[in-house]
Scaffold this motif. Structure first.
Motif, PDB file in Angstrom:
ATOM      1  N   ARG A  38      54.077   9.447 -95.519  1.00  0.00           N
ATOM      2  CA  ARG A  38      55.220   8.553 -95.584  1.00  0.00           C
ATOM      3  C   ARG A  38      55.267   7.890 -96.957  1.00  0.00           C
ATOM      4  NH1 ARG A  38      53.415   3.751 -91.337  1.00  0.00           N
ATOM      5  NH2 ARG A  38      51.758   2.823 -92.646  1.00  0.00           N
ATOM      6  N   GLN A  39      56.469   7.524 -97.343  1.00  0.00           N
ATOM      7  CA  GLN A  39      56.653   6.821 -98.606  1.00  0.00           C
ATOM      8  C   GLN A  39      57.663   5.710 -98.406  1.00  0.00           C
ATOM      9  OE1 GLN A  39      57.657   9.245-102.031  1.00  0.00           O
ATOM     10  NE2 GLN A  39      56.832   7.682-103.393  1.00  0.00           N
ATOM     11  N   ALA A  40      57.210   4.498 -98.617  1.00  0.00           N
ATOM     12  CA  ALA A  40      58.073   3.329 -98.523  1.00  0.00           C
ATOM     13  C   ALA A  40      58.616   3.017 -99.914  1.00  0.00           C
ATOM     14  CB  ALA A  40      57.287   2.142 -97.980  1.00  0.00           C
ATOM     15  N   PRO A  41      59.749   2.320 -99.997  1.00  0.00           N
ATOM     16  CA  PRO A  41      60.328   1.987-101.305  1.00  0.00           C
ATOM     17  C   PRO A  41      59.326   1.247-102.188  1.00  0.00           C
ATOM     18  CG  PRO A  41      61.880   1.510 -99.555  1.00  0.00           C
ATOM     19  CD  PRO A  41      60.585   1.856 -98.882  1.00  0.00           C
ATOM     20  N   GLY A  42      59.174   1.730-103.394  1.00  0.00           N
ATOM     21  CA  GLY A  42      58.290   1.076-104.341  1.00  0.00           C
ATOM     22  C   GLY A  42      56.819   1.332-104.130  1.00  0.00           C
ATOM     23  N   LYS A  43      56.479   2.195-103.174  1.00  0.00           N
ATOM     24  CA  LYS A  43      55.078   2.479-102.885  1.00  0.00           C
ATOM     25  C   LYS A  43      54.784   3.963-103.057  1.00  0.00           C
ATOM     26  CE  LYS A  43      54.338  -1.352 -99.672  1.00  0.00           C
ATOM     27  NZ  LYS A  43      53.821  -1.745 -98.331  1.00  0.00           N
ATOM     28  N   GLU A  44      53.518   4.267-103.208  1.00  0.00           N
ATOM     29  CA  GLU A  44      53.116   5.659-103.319  1.00  0.00           C
ATOM     30  C   GLU A  44      53.141   6.327-101.944  1.00  0.00           C
ATOM     31  OE1 GLU A  44      50.073   5.299-107.151  1.00  0.00           O
ATOM     32  OE2 GLU A  44      49.331   5.959-105.194  1.00  0.00           O
ATOM     33  N   ARG A  45      53.304   7.642-101.973  1.00  0.00           N
ATOM     34  CA  ARG A  45      53.261   8.404-100.729  1.00  0.00           C
ATOM     35  C   ARG A  45      51.849   8.347-100.163  1.00  0.00           C
ATOM     36  NH1 ARG A  45      56.011  14.277-100.618  1.00  0.00           N
ATOM     37  NH2 ARG A  45      57.634  12.944-101.494  1.00  0.00           N
ATOM     38  N   GLU A  46      51.736   8.121 -98.860  1.00  0.00           N
ATOM     39  CA  GLU A  46      50.431   8.063 -98.219  1.00  0.00           C
ATOM     40  C   GLU A  46      50.396   9.005 -97.019  1.00  0.00           C
ATOM     41  OE1 GLU A  46      49.273   4.558 -96.063  1.00  0.00           O
ATOM     42  OE2 GLU A  46      51.341   4.072 -95.484  1.00  0.00           O
ATOM     43  N   GLU A  47      49.226   9.552 -96.797  1.00  0.00           N
ATOM     44  CA  GLU A  47      49.042  10.431 -95.641  1.00  0.00           C
ATOM     45  C   GLU A  47      48.761   9.558 -94.424  1.00  0.00           C
ATOM     46  OE1 GLU A  47      46.606  13.941 -96.194  1.00  0.00           O
ATOM     47  OE2 GLU A  47      45.725  13.653 -94.232  1.00  0.00           O
ATOM     48  N   VAL A  48      49.482   9.807 -93.341  1.00  0.00           N
ATOM     49  CA  VAL A  48      49.249   9.028 -92.123  1.00  0.00           C
ATOM     50  C   VAL A  48      48.485   9.822 -91.069  1.00  0.00           C
ATOM     51  CG1 VAL A  48      51.211   7.492 -92.469  1.00  0.00           C
ATOM     52  CG2 VAL A  48      51.524   9.588 -91.161  1.00  0.00           C
ATOM     53  N   SER A  49      48.598  11.164 -91.113  1.00  0.00           N
ATOM     54  CA  SER A  49      47.840  11.943 -90.148  1.00  0.00           C
ATOM     55  C   SER A  49      47.662  13.368 -90.655  1.00  0.00           C
ATOM     56  CB  SER A  49      48.523  11.969 -88.776  1.00  0.00           C
ATOM     57  OG  SER A  49      49.655  12.813 -88.795  1.00  0.00           O
ATOM     58  N   CYS A  50      46.654  14.018 -90.121  1.00  0.00           N
ATOM     59  CA  CYS A  50      46.423  15.429 -90.379  1.00  0.00           C
ATOM     60  C   CYS A  50      45.973  16.055 -89.071  1.00  0.00           C
ATOM     61  CB  CYS A  50      45.362  15.617 -91.454  1.00  0.00           C
ATOM     62  SG  CYS A  50      44.986  17.351 -91.796  1.00  0.00           S
ATOM     63  N   MET A  83      55.118   7.993 -82.481  1.00  0.00           N
ATOM     64  CA  MET A  83      54.854   6.683 -83.078  1.00  0.00           C
ATOM     65  C   MET A  83      55.197   5.594 -82.072  1.00  0.00           C
ATOM     66  SD  MET A  83      56.356   7.378 -86.912  1.00  0.00           S
ATOM     67  CE  MET A  83      58.050   7.415 -86.345  1.00  0.00           C
ATOM     68  N   LYS A  84      54.230   4.736 -81.782  1.00  0.00           N
ATOM     69  CA  LYS A  84      54.426   3.647 -80.838  1.00  0.00           C
ATOM     70  C   LYS A  84      54.115   2.315 -81.511  1.00  0.00           C
ATOM     71  CE  LYS A  84      53.127   6.523 -76.872  1.00  0.00           C
ATOM     72  NZ  LYS A  84      52.207   6.672 -75.704  1.00  0.00           N
ATOM     73  N   SER A  85      54.541   1.240 -80.869  1.00  0.00           N
ATOM     74  CA  SER A  85      54.282  -0.113 -81.388  1.00  0.00           C
ATOM     75  C   SER A  85      54.653  -0.206 -82.863  1.00  0.00           C
ATOM     76  CB  SER A  85      52.814  -0.477 -81.182  1.00  0.00           C
ATOM     77  OG  SER A  85      52.470  -0.432 -79.828  1.00  0.00           O
ATOM     78  N   LEU A  86      55.814   0.296 -83.185  1.00  0.00           N
ATOM     79  CA  LEU A  86      56.239   0.330 -84.586  1.00  0.00           C
ATOM     80  C   LEU A  86      56.433  -1.074 -85.149  1.00  0.00           C
ATOM     81  CD1 LEU A  86      58.623   3.372 -84.349  1.00  0.00           C
ATOM     82  CD2 LEU A  86      56.691   3.192 -85.916  1.00  0.00           C
ATOM     83  N   GLU A  87      56.110  -1.192 -86.414  1.00  0.00           N
ATOM     84  CA  GLU A  87      56.191  -2.464 -87.129  1.00  0.00           C
ATOM     85  C   GLU A  87      57.086  -2.288 -88.333  1.00  0.00           C
ATOM     86  OE1 GLU A  87      52.129  -2.760 -88.205  1.00  0.00           O
ATOM     87  OE2 GLU A  87      51.421  -3.217 -86.169  1.00  0.00           O
ATOM     88  N   PRO A  88      57.674  -3.382 -88.842  1.00  0.00           N
ATOM     89  CA  PRO A  88      58.504  -3.256 -90.045  1.00  0.00           C
ATOM     90  C   PRO A  88      57.774  -2.564 -91.200  1.00  0.00           C
ATOM     91  CG  PRO A  88      58.857  -5.383 -89.039  1.00  0.00           C
ATOM     92  CD  PRO A  88      57.729  -4.737 -88.277  1.00  0.00           C
ATOM     93  N   GLU A  89      56.460  -2.732 -91.256  1.00  0.00           N
ATOM     94  CA  GLU A  89      55.671  -2.114 -92.326  1.00  0.00           C
ATOM     95  C   GLU A  89      55.621  -0.589 -92.206  1.00  0.00           C
ATOM     96  OE1 GLU A  89      54.932  -6.234 -91.974  1.00  0.00           O
ATOM     97  OE2 GLU A  89      54.651  -4.681 -90.443  1.00  0.00           O
ATOM     98  N   ASP A  90      56.045  -0.049 -91.088  1.00  0.00           N
ATOM     99  CA  ASP A  90      56.100   1.403 -90.910  1.00  0.00           C
ATOM    100  C   ASP A  90      57.383   2.003 -91.480  1.00  0.00           C
ATOM    101  OD1 ASP A  90      54.667   0.807 -87.695  1.00  0.00           O
ATOM    102  OD2 ASP A  90      53.619   1.632 -89.453  1.00  0.00           O
ATOM    103  N   THR A  91      58.288   1.161 -91.920  1.00  0.00           N
ATOM    104  CA  THR A  91      59.538   1.658 -92.505  1.00  0.00           C
ATOM    105  C   THR A  91      59.238   2.500 -93.735  1.00  0.00           C
ATOM    106  OG1 THR A  91      60.844  -0.194 -91.684  1.00  0.00           O
ATOM    107  CG2 THR A  91      61.681   0.971 -93.628  1.00  0.00           C
ATOM    108  N   ALA A  92      59.743   3.731 -93.732  1.00  0.00           N
ATOM    109  CA  ALA A  92      59.476   4.667 -94.822  1.00  0.00           C
ATOM    110  C   ALA A  92      60.220   5.968 -94.555  1.00  0.00           C
ATOM    111  CB  ALA A  92      57.978   4.959 -94.930  1.00  0.00           C
ATOM    112  N   VAL A  93      60.221   6.825 -95.541  1.00  0.00           N
ATOM    113  CA  VAL A  93      60.622   8.214 -95.327  1.00  0.00           C
ATOM    114  C   VAL A  93      59.371   8.981 -94.933  1.00  0.00           C
ATOM    115  CG1 VAL A  93      61.613  10.298 -96.339  1.00  0.00           C
ATOM    116  CG2 VAL A  93      62.493   8.041 -97.006  1.00  0.00           C
TER     117      VAL A  93
END
Length: 117
Positions: A38-50, A83-93
């Motif tokens: 995922r990549q949020a605005p202004g942040k680097e792309r991060e791996e969330v799962s494999c 994805m469960k219990s989503l939080e605003p911090e999960d907002t991303a592409v």
């Protein structure tokens, strides 16, 4: 041609759930681990799962551990991210990828997930 196509993103309230899908074409899905990033605005792309090629092994970022679950159906050539219990911090592409970590060879086009507070 090789393709990965994500779907299932959208707008959801905090605490809600979404399931993303990643459909593969042009290659044998069961030969590859699949990463979700995922990549949020202004942040680097991060791996969330494999998820391993067989689906028998999964790894998650600390930020989503216990809330996100990756699974796959190789016969249908699709990989999921529940994805469960989503939080605003999960907002991303959110992107799926052929491979994980530094071994990504192919990216999907991404799907937007927006979590409102």
């Amino acid at each position: 041609q090789l393709h990965l196509v994500e779907s299932g993103g959208g707008l959801v309230q905090s605490g809600g759930s979404l399931r993303l899908s990643c459909v593969a074409s042009g290659f044998t899905l069961e030969d590859y681990a699949i990463g979700w990033f995922r990549q949020a605005p202004g942040k680097e792309r991060e791996e969330v799962s494999c998820i391993s090629s067989s689906g028998g092994s999964t790894n998650y970022a600390d930020s989503v551990e216990g809330r996100f679950t990756s699974s796959r159906d190789n016969a249908k050539k699709v990989v999921y991210l529940q994805m469960k219990s989503l939080e605003p911090e999960d907002t991303a592409v959110y992107y799926c990828a052929q491979g994980c970590g530094r071994h990504v060879r192919l990216w999907g086009q991404g799907t937007q997930v927006t979590v409102s507070s």
